[in-house]
Design a protein around this motif. Sequence first.
Motif, PDB file in Angstrom:
ATOM      1  N   TRP A   1       0.845  -1.202   0.000  1.00 45.03           N
ATOM      2  CA  TRP A   1       0.000   0.000   0.000  1.00 45.03           C
ATOM      3  C   TRP A   1       0.881   1.254   0.000  1.00 45.03           C
ATOM      4  O   TRP A   1       0.658   2.196  -0.766  1.00 45.03           O
ATOM      5  N   ALA A   2       1.905   1.251   0.889  1.00 46.95           N
ATOM      6  CA  ALA A   2       2.791   2.414   0.980  1.00 46.95           C
ATOM      7  C   ALA A   2       3.589   2.628  -0.309  1.00 46.95           C
ATOM      8  O   ALA A   2       3.779   3.761  -0.768  1.00 46.95           O
ATOM      9  N   ARG A   3       4.036   1.547  -0.900  1.00 41.73           N
ATOM     10  CA  ARG A   3       4.947   1.606  -2.042  1.00 41.73           C
ATOM     11  C   ARG A   3       4.216   1.823  -3.359  1.00 41.73           C
ATOM     12  O   ARG A   3       4.733   2.496  -4.261  1.00 41.73           O
ATOM     13  N   LEU A   4       3.015   1.250  -3.460  1.00 41.48           N
ATOM     14  CA  LEU A   4       2.329   1.209  -4.752  1.00 41.48           C
ATOM     15  C   LEU A   4       1.056   2.035  -4.813  1.00 41.48           C
ATOM     16  O   LEU A   4       0.575   2.357  -5.908  1.00 41.48           O
ATOM     17  N   GLY A   5       0.484   2.362  -3.659  1.00 40.42           N
ATOM     18  CA  GLY A   5      -0.805   3.029  -3.687  1.00 40.42           C
ATOM     19  C   GLY A   5      -1.836   2.184  -4.402  1.00 40.42           C
ATOM     20  O   GLY A   5      -1.882   0.956  -4.235  1.00 40.42           O
ATOM     21  N   VAL A   6      -2.634   2.800  -5.227  1.00 42.76           N
ATOM     22  CA  VAL A   6      -3.710   2.093  -5.902  1.00 42.76           C
ATOM     23  C   VAL A   6      -3.195   0.995  -6.826  1.00 42.76           C
ATOM     24  O   VAL A   6      -3.915   0.015  -7.125  1.00 42.76           O
ATOM     25  N   ASP A   7      -1.955   1.109  -7.273  1.00 42.49           N
ATOM     26  CA  ASP A   7      -1.393   0.086  -8.152  1.00 42.49           C
ATOM     27  C   ASP A   7      -1.224  -1.254  -7.451  1.00 42.49           C
ATOM     28  O   ASP A   7      -0.974  -2.270  -8.119  1.00 42.49           O
ATOM     29  N   GLY A   8      -1.350  -1.273  -6.117  1.00 39.03           N
ATOM     30  CA  GLY A   8      -1.306  -2.546  -5.406  1.00 39.03           C
ATOM     31  C   GLY A   8      -2.378  -3.513  -5.862  1.00 39.03           C
ATOM     32  O   GLY A   8      -2.224  -4.729  -5.722  1.00 39.03           O
ATOM     33  N   HIS A   9      -3.464  -2.983  -6.437  1.00 39.04           N
ATOM     34  CA  HIS A   9      -4.511  -3.865  -6.947  1.00 39.04           C
ATOM     35  C   HIS A   9      -3.984  -4.784  -8.041  1.00 39.04           C
ATOM     36  O   HIS A   9      -4.473  -5.911  -8.201  1.00 39.04           O
ATOM     37  N   PHE A  10      -2.992  -4.312  -8.795  1.00 43.72           N
ATOM     38  CA  PHE A  10      -2.488  -5.094  -9.926  1.00 43.72           C
ATOM     39  C   PHE A  10      -1.019  -5.499  -9.784  1.00 43.72           C
ATOM     40  O   PHE A  10      -0.586  -6.446 -10.418  1.00 43.72           O
ATOM     41  N   LYS A  11      -0.274  -4.795  -8.920  1.00 44.42           N
ATOM     42  CA  LYS A  11       1.164  -5.056  -8.797  1.00 44.42           C
ATOM     43  C   LYS A  11       1.566  -5.508  -7.402  1.00 44.42           C
ATOM     44  O   LYS A  11       2.748  -5.712  -7.145  1.00 44.42           O
ATOM     45  N   GLY A  12       0.594  -5.636  -6.499  1.00 48.07           N
ATOM     46  CA  GLY A  12       0.913  -6.096  -5.152  1.00 48.07           C
ATOM     47  C   GLY A  12       1.401  -7.538  -5.172  1.00 48.07           C
ATOM     48  O   GLY A  12       1.307  -8.236  -6.186  1.00 48.07           O
ATOM     49  N   SER A  13       1.937  -7.984  -4.052  1.00 48.47           N
ATOM     50  CA  SER A  13       2.451  -9.352  -3.964  1.00 48.47           C
ATOM     51  C   SER A  13       1.762 -10.080  -2.803  1.00 48.47           C
ATOM     52  O   SER A  13       2.238 -10.039  -1.671  1.00 48.47           O
ATOM     53  N   PRO A  14       0.640 -10.755  -3.116  1.00 42.78           N
ATOM     54  CA  PRO A  14      -0.020 -10.895  -4.422  1.00 42.78           C
ATOM     55  C   PRO A  14      -0.882  -9.681  -4.751  1.00 42.78           C
ATOM     56  O   PRO A  14      -1.228  -8.906  -3.866  1.00 42.78           O
ATOM     57  N   PRO A  15      -1.267  -9.524  -6.028  1.00 44.80           N
ATOM     58  CA  PRO A  15      -2.136  -8.402  -6.408  1.00 44.80           C
ATOM     59  C   PRO A  15      -3.463  -8.444  -5.647  1.00 44.80           C
ATOM     60  O   PRO A  15      -4.053  -9.508  -5.478  1.00 44.80           O
ATOM     61  N   TRP A  16      -3.930  -7.290  -5.208  1.00 48.05           N
ATOM     62  CA  TRP A  16      -5.154  -7.251  -4.403  1.00 48.05           C
ATOM     63  C   TRP A  16      -6.380  -7.700  -5.188  1.00 48.05           C
ATOM     64  O   TRP A  16      -7.325  -8.227  -4.598  1.00 48.05           O
ATOM     65  N   MET A  17      -6.377  -7.482  -6.489  1.00 47.55           N
ATOM     66  CA  MET A  17      -7.543  -7.871  -7.288  1.00 47.55           C
ATOM     67  C   MET A  17      -7.825  -9.364  -7.181  1.00 47.55           C
ATOM     68  O   MET A  17      -8.978  -9.798  -7.293  1.00 47.55           O
ATOM     69  N   GLU A  18      -6.791 -10.156  -6.988  1.00 45.96           N
ATOM     70  CA  GLU A  18      -6.956 -11.606  -6.950  1.00 45.96           C
ATOM     71  C   GLU A  18      -6.658 -12.186  -5.567  1.00 45.96           C
ATOM     72  O   GLU A  18      -6.605 -13.404  -5.413  1.00 45.96           O
ATOM     73  N   PHE A  19      -6.479 -11.337  -4.567  1.00 47.21           N
ATOM     74  CA  PHE A  19      -6.045 -11.803  -3.251  1.00 47.21           C
ATOM     75  C   PHE A  19      -7.014 -12.833  -2.670  1.00 47.21           C
ATOM     76  O   PHE A  19      -6.612 -13.803  -2.024  1.00 47.21           O
ATOM     77  N   HIS A  20      -8.299 -12.628  -2.912  1.00 42.37           N
ATOM     78  CA  HIS A  20      -9.320 -13.480  -2.288  1.00 42.37           C
ATOM     79  C   HIS A  20      -9.438 -14.845  -2.957  1.00 42.37           C
ATOM     80  O   HIS A  20      -9.984 -15.774  -2.354  1.00 42.37           O
ATOM     81  N   VAL A  21      -8.945 -14.992  -4.178  1.00 40.49           N
ATOM     82  CA  VAL A  21      -9.179 -16.230  -4.931  1.00 40.49           C
ATOM     83  C   VAL A  21      -8.535 -17.439  -4.263  1.00 40.49           C
ATOM     84  O   VAL A  21      -9.217 -18.438  -3.978  1.00 40.49           O
ATOM     85  N   PRO A  22      -7.218 -17.425  -3.969  1.00 43.01           N
ATOM     86  CA  PRO A  22      -6.645 -18.600  -3.300  1.00 43.01           C
ATOM     87  C   PRO A  22      -7.224 -18.826  -1.907  1.00 43.01           C
ATOM     88  O   PRO A  22      -7.309 -19.968  -1.460  1.00 43.01           O
ATOM     89  N   LEU A  23      -7.623 -17.748  -1.217  1.00 43.53           N
ATOM     90  CA  LEU A  23      -8.237 -17.931   0.101  1.00 43.53           C
ATOM     91  C   LEU A  23      -9.536 -18.719  -0.013  1.00 43.53           C
ATOM     92  O   LEU A  23      -9.825 -19.598   0.803  1.00 43.53           O
TER      93      LEU A  23
END
Length: 426
Positions: free
Chosen positions: A67-89
């Motif tokens: 969040w600090a490093r990427l801001g909104v781009d964390g949705h697509f560039k986070g590790s893992p990306p936030w857009m898909e964070f819930h899928v493996p869970l």
Amino acid sequence: MSGEAVRFEPGEAFARRMDAEDPLRSFREEFLFPVHGDGHELYLLGNSLGLQPRKAKEYVLAAMEDWARLGVDGHFKGSPPWMEFHVPLGEQMARVVGARPEEVVVMNTLTVNLHLMMVSFYRPTPERSKILMEASAFPSDQYAVAAQVRHHGYAPERTVIPLAPRPGEETLRHEDILEALERHGKEIALVLLGNVNYLTGQAFDMAAITRAAHRQGCRVGFDLAHAAGNLKLSLHEDGPDFAVWCSYKYLNGGPGALGGVFIHERHLRDASLHRLPGWWGNDRRTRFQMKPDFEPAPGAEGWVLSNPPIIQMAALRASLELFDRATMPALRAKSEKLTGYLEFLIDRLPEGFVRSLTPRDPGQRGAHLSLRFTKDPQRMLETLRAEGIHCDFRYPDIIRAAPVPLYNSFLDVHRFVSVLERYARG
């Protein structure tokens, strides 16, 4: 430890031997225990709030750093990306509860999810409006049911059928549940039970109840707050219409953690089902087209309202990874031994000091025993806390103790009952 029946012995040496032979013993080191003196607590409260996995902080801080490093781009560039964070869970959670991945979603909290499921599956008519549930269901479930009944214009006192034990008994008889379904089935819209009762620890035969209710034309839902991560569940095969649960108890997701929802696959593409839609439940392929009309995502994800809270999911991720490694069959096998050993030692205490309300049949209970004490239980609870042993109290005279297989040991159980014995004889 093999899968064969264990012949329990009372001494500390037996407990140490069982721990030494336990194939899951290393998982204890994956958790952080509350501090007591120079050591840590003997924690038997995983049925109320599970312990923190060691990796939870690491994963939460990693999400904060993204969040600090990427801001909104964390949705697509986070590790893992936030857009898909819930899928493996969702996939991991499905393995915990015995479901198919598309039938499970991690979202909201338990009571919110119960309301959402009742919007879809409690559709009363003048001929079929009743709800069958436990008289001793957890209060939030009773509040939610009463509110939903009133929302549809019915009176809870005439609409809710409460299942209570027979006079002089502590738990429900399976045949009494089936008899109530036979007697009231044609007027019941929904059967809603806690798969493990929070007060007594009694577990119900989910498959048999579901079959009997469906024969009567009823919809069936289960509250798995005390079952998910505790029992070996088979939601898809057992076939209830829906189930809801929290993840802060046996699933160690943290205080107020996200809950889970199961919706059987036969309903996932039923456009006639009512629901309260939200943007994140819209099909991912058209979500960002911002269309005014809701297009539900395939699967249980179509019931999601809002984008998921990544920080909470990061904490839950740490625990679900451990469940994947340990597996529910192995955890359940150990749990039956741990709880059986607790029961064995409780039976050896002075006569009349304590009585367990929880069924003795391992197939009708989870990890916890509800113990009714005759000798000032609140004072005894204070004695346990002074000894660094953490259980909980239910008014007026019940102490619940839950040896959780992921992090409790046979030596924990032995020490707990040793303190009880000193109190009983003191």
